[in-house]
Every structure is written in structure tokens, then in C-alpha cells.
Design a protein around this motif. Structure first.
Motif, mmCIF file in Angstrom:
data_model
loop_
_atom_site.group_PDB
_atom_site.id
_atom_site.type_symbol
_atom_site.label_atom_id
_atom_site.label_comp_id
_atom_site.label_asym_id
_atom_site.label_seq_id
_atom_site.Cartn_x
_atom_site.Cartn_y
_atom_site.Cartn_z
ATOM 1 N N MET A 1 2.256 11.585 14.486
ATOM 2 C CA MET A 1 3.610 11.272 14.905
ATOM 3 C C MET A 1 3.550 10.267 16.034
ATOM 4 S SD MET A 1 6.732 13.522 16.587
ATOM 5 C CE MET A 1 6.229 15.011 15.831
ATOM 6 N N GLN A 2 4.559 9.437 16.100
ATOM 7 C CA GLN A 2 4.678 8.443 17.153
ATOM 8 C C GLN A 2 6.092 8.501 17.710
ATOM 9 O OE1 GLN A 2 3.745 4.508 15.782
ATOM 10 N NE2 GLN A 2 3.673 3.654 17.822
ATOM 11 N N VAL A 3 6.214 8.405 19.021
ATOM 12 C CA VAL A 3 7.518 8.391 19.676
ATOM 13 C C VAL A 3 7.696 7.014 20.314
ATOM 14 C CG1 VAL A 3 8.950 9.415 21.484
ATOM 15 C CG2 VAL A 3 7.399 10.861 20.149
ATOM 16 N N ASN A 4 8.797 6.346 19.984
ATOM 17 C CA ASN A 4 9.060 5.014 20.531
ATOM 18 C C ASN A 4 10.481 4.932 21.048
ATOM 19 O OD1 ASN A 4 7.320 4.348 17.729
ATOM 20 N ND2 ASN A 4 6.541 3.516 19.625
ATOM 21 N N PRO A 5 10.667 4.310 22.220
ATOM 22 C CA PRO A 5 12.029 4.091 22.700
ATOM 23 C C PRO A 5 12.771 3.122 21.786
ATOM 24 C CG PRO A 5 10.396 3.595 24.410
ATOM 25 C CD PRO A 5 9.656 3.841 23.146
ATOM 26 N N TYR A 6 14.053 3.374 21.579
ATOM 27 C CA TYR A 6 14.932 2.471 20.846
ATOM 28 C C TYR A 6 16.067 2.129 21.793
ATOM 29 C CZ TYR A 6 16.922 0.168 16.811
ATOM 30 O OH TYR A 6 17.369 -0.789 15.929
ATOM 31 N N LEU A 7 16.144 0.873 22.190
ATOM 32 C CA LEU A 7 17.107 0.434 23.187
ATOM 33 C C LEU A 7 18.290 -0.273 22.534
ATOM 34 C CD1 LEU A 7 14.498 -1.101 25.663
ATOM 35 C CD2 LEU A 7 15.433 1.225 25.663
ATOM 36 N N PHE A 8 19.486 0.034 22.996
ATOM 37 C CA PHE A 8 20.681 -0.648 22.509
ATOM 38 C C PHE A 8 21.160 -1.630 23.572
ATOM 39 C CE2 PHE A 8 20.650 3.056 19.803
ATOM 40 C CZ PHE A 8 20.923 2.492 18.572
ATOM 41 N N TYR A 9 21.470 -2.830 23.126
ATOM 42 C CA TYR A 9 21.880 -3.913 24.006
ATOM 43 C C TYR A 9 23.326 -4.286 23.730
ATOM 44 C CZ TYR A 9 16.959 -4.480 25.097
ATOM 45 O OH TYR A 9 15.669 -4.253 25.513
ATOM 46 N N ASP A 10 23.932 -4.948 24.723
ATOM 47 C CA ASP A 10 25.320 -5.378 24.628
ATOM 48 C C ASP A 10 25.390 -6.825 24.121
ATOM 49 O OD1 ASP A 10 28.071 -5.311 24.820
ATOM 50 O OD2 ASP A 10 28.104 -5.644 26.991
ATOM 51 N N GLY A 11 24.776 -7.056 22.944
ATOM 52 C CA GLY A 11 24.828 -8.373 22.326
ATOM 53 C C GLY A 11 23.723 -9.320 22.745
ATOM 54 N N ASN A 12 22.765 -8.862 23.568
ATOM 55 C CA ASN A 12 21.717 -9.758 24.056
ATOM 56 C C ASN A 12 20.305 -9.269 23.716
ATOM 57 O OD1 ASN A 12 21.705 -7.643 25.850
ATOM 58 N ND2 ASN A 12 22.150 -8.866 27.653
ATOM 59 N N CYS A 13 20.162 -8.516 22.655
ATOM 60 C CA CYS A 13 18.859 -7.985 22.264
ATOM 61 C C CYS A 13 17.844 -9.097 21.985
ATOM 62 C CB CYS A 13 18.989 -7.075 21.042
ATOM 63 S SG CYS A 13 17.411 -6.387 20.485
ATOM 64 N N GLU A 14 18.261 -10.114 21.243
ATOM 65 C CA GLU A 14 17.321 -11.184 20.898
ATOM 66 C C GLU A 14 16.813 -11.885 22.161
ATOM 67 O OE1 GLU A 14 16.793 -15.040 17.955
ATOM 68 O OE2 GLU A 14 18.741 -14.036 18.043
ATOM 69 N N ALA A 15 17.697 -12.189 23.082
ATOM 70 C CA ALA A 15 17.291 -12.834 24.333
ATOM 71 C C ALA A 15 16.358 -11.924 25.133
ATOM 72 C CB ALA A 15 18.520 -13.202 25.164
ATOM 73 N N ALA A 16 16.662 -10.630 25.161
ATOM 74 C CA ALA A 16 15.820 -9.679 25.892
ATOM 75 C C ALA A 16 14.421 -9.611 25.298
ATOM 76 C CB ALA A 16 16.467 -8.292 25.887
#
Length: 136
Positions: free
Chosen positions: A1-16
Motif C-alpha cells: 500500500m502507498q499513501v500519497n497526499p492529493y492537493l486541491f488548488y484554486d485554479g493554479n495546479c499547473e503553475a504550482a
């Protein structure tokens, strides 16, 4: 098993993710926009160029994310992405890069538990902790 954070962005995910790729030496393994989805996939209005799903590898560790659908974004709270870095100089370099344009919560410096530790929120609104732990 692997645990990974999944982050939600306010429209700037690609830039981040492109920023993390540049300053953390990470590698974007996947970046799918809504317009890349198979035909028939329900598309939130105005989201065509927004990120549906992205995957980033940082020194073999995985961070995933995407842009929250309209009306579903909430400012991140109650967590931080934690980086454990081997040398104090490298940890400080990464901390400075992550805090650039963001907010420093705890300046980077030596602590009783670490050769160097700092906390910040990056320019994309994501909280980070950068730590160079004491040797065992």
C-alpha cells in the motif's frame, strides 16, 4: 500500500506543479486537463484548461493534485506537506524556494529536534514543513 497526499488548488495546479518541478527538482509524471478527458466525461463549465489530475515525483515520493471544481475549493488547513531533507543547506534552499511569494509561519533554523526546520505556506496556498532531522 502507498499513501500519497492529493492537493486541491484554486485554479493554479499547473503553475504550482511546474514551480515544484523547478525548485524541488521534481518531475511531473502526469498532467491531465479537463479537455484531455475522454468524450462524454461531464465537464465543469469553464474548466477546460484546468487540471483534472496531476502527479509529481519528488525524490521518488509522489504528490498528486488537481484544480477543485468551481465552488468546491477550500483554503487548505489542518495539514502540511512535510519534506525531510538530508543536509541543512539543501533544506534551507528548498524552504526559501517554497516560501518565496508565500508566507513564513516559522523561519528556517536549528531547533532542539532538527539541524534545520521551517514552516511556510507557498504562493499557491499549500502549507509546507521543511526538516533536516538530527542524526540518529
Amino acid at each position: 500500500m502507498q499513501v500519497n497526499p492529493y492537493l486541491f488548488y484554486d485554479g493554479n495546479c499547473e503553475a504550482a506543479f511546474k514551480y515544484y518541478e523547478k525548485v524541488l527538482g521534481a518531475r511531473i509524471e502526469a498532467l491531465m486537463t479537463w479537455k484531455d478527458a475522454p468524450a462524454g466525461t461531464p465537464l465543469p463549465p469553464g474548466q477546460e484548461a484546468k487540471v483534472m489530475h496531476a502527479k509529481l515525483s519528488i525524490d521518488g515520493e509522489v504528490l498528486m493534485g488537481g484544480d477543485a471544481p468551481p465552488g468546491h475549493f477550500h483554503t487548505p488547513q489542518g495539514f502540511a506537506v512535510s519534506l525531510l531533507v538530508e543536509t541543512p543547506a539543501d533544506a534551507e534552499r528548498r524552504f526559501k524556494a517554497l516560501s518565496e511569494g508565500g508566507t513564513v509561519t516559522m523561519p528556517f533554523g536549528a531547533t532542539f529536534f532538527s539541524k534545520g526546520f521551517g514552516m511556510c505556506t507557498d504562493q499557491f496556498g499549500i502549507p509546507w514543513m521543511v526538516n533536516c532531522p538530527l542524526e540518529d
